[in-house]
Write an enzyme that holds these catalytic residues in place. Structure first.
Site, mmCIF file in Angstrom:
data_model
loop_
_atom_site.group_PDB
_atom_site.id
_atom_site.type_symbol
_atom_site.label_atom_id
_atom_site.label_comp_id
_atom_site.label_asym_id
_atom_site.label_seq_id
_atom_site.Cartn_x
_atom_site.Cartn_y
_atom_site.Cartn_z
ATOM 1 N N SER A 1 48.004 45.274 43.312
ATOM 2 C CA SER A 1 48.712 46.543 43.459
ATOM 3 C C SER A 1 49.902 46.502 42.513
ATOM 4 C CB SER A 1 49.164 46.719 44.905
ATOM 5 O OG SER A 1 48.035 46.693 45.755
ATOM 6 N N ARG B 1 46.295 37.110 45.390
ATOM 7 C CA ARG B 1 46.415 38.054 44.271
ATOM 8 C C ARG B 1 46.715 39.505 44.659
ATOM 9 N NH1 ARG B 1 41.951 36.878 39.668
ATOM 10 N NH2 ARG B 1 40.491 37.470 41.284
ATOM 11 N N ASP B 2 46.864 39.812 45.939
ATOM 12 C CA ASP B 2 47.204 41.191 46.317
ATOM 13 C C ASP B 2 48.116 41.195 47.547
ATOM 14 O OD1 ASP B 2 47.253 43.949 46.018
ATOM 15 O OD2 ASP B 2 45.387 44.264 47.123
ATOM 16 N N ILE B 3 49.165 40.387 47.508
ATOM 17 C CA ILE B 3 50.126 40.353 48.607
ATOM 18 C C ILE B 3 50.982 41.616 48.536
ATOM 19 C CG2 ILE B 3 52.170 39.153 49.511
ATOM 20 C CD1 ILE B 3 49.549 37.676 50.049
ATOM 21 N N ASN C 1 48.872 44.648 53.447
ATOM 22 C CA ASN C 1 47.941 43.545 53.707
ATOM 23 C C ASN C 1 48.503 42.492 54.653
ATOM 24 O OD1 ASN C 1 45.947 44.660 52.137
ATOM 25 N ND2 ASN C 1 46.472 43.476 50.319
#
Length: 194
Positions: free
Chosen positions: A109, A70-72, A76
């Protein structure tokens, strides 16, 4: 911490000691992909495609184990000194078999979020596939796929517009690779790869 894959950062321990909380993780030298997402410091196309391939393998492993990141985003994705990548920061991950409360809603993001995340729909494998496409676009072109002066403008761009094809932004990107990026970033999850 239960994910054991060569392209996912290893978590060795999680400690709660009174008011102190910390996680002990694998050290990955080399920084993040973010430094290679500028027009003046792009990876060669072949190397960028290899990075994305390794991310696909790691995300597939996570999906098979019930985890959606959910935050690629480039920050990261860490690079080791041997050009290996490690996906990090599973802090907003959705775990399908979790027995504890998880945060839902608007997570991630904004510039890398899928349309369904912006609309606060439930996350799926397609959520990370979309974000992977946005990262690939930036890694190949040195430009963000979606920009705006505010969160609302970024969200509107994600929901209503398509960025210029990667091969038009950077002529070094083959049309076939550009077509893969476009499919990864399809607004309709059913049109993305599975």
């Amino acid at each position: 911490g239960k994910l054991n894959h060569p392209n996912i950062v290893a978590v060795y321990d999680a400690v709660v000691d009174g008011e102190t909380r910390y996680i002990v993780m694998e050290f990955v030298p080399g920084g993040s992909l973010k430094k290679y997402c500028t027009e003046t410091n792009l990876l060669p196309v072949r190397q960028a495609v290899l990075v994305i391939f390794k991310m696909c393998r790691a995300l597939d492993y996570a999906f098979q184990n019930g985890v959606i990141h959910r935050d690629i985003k480039p920050a990261n994705i860490l690079l080791s000194e041997r050009d290996e990548i490690k996906i990090s920061d599973f802090g907003t991950a959705k775990i399908s078999h979790a027995t504890h409360t998880q945060i839902d809603g608007f997570l991630g993001s904004p510039a890398y979020m899928s349309p369904e995340q912006i609309n606060e729909e439930g996350p799926s494998v397609q959520t990370d596939i979309y974000s992977l496409g946005v990262v690939m676009y930036e890694l190949l072109t040195g430009r963000r796929a979606f920009e705006g002066r505010s969160l609302a403008e970024i969200n509107r761009a994600v929901l209503d517009s398509d960025p210029p094809p990667a091969h038009e932004v950077d002529r070094a990107v083959p049309r076939e690779v550009s077509a893969i990026v476009a499919r990864l970033m399809a607004r309709d999850p059913a049109r993305r790869y599975t």
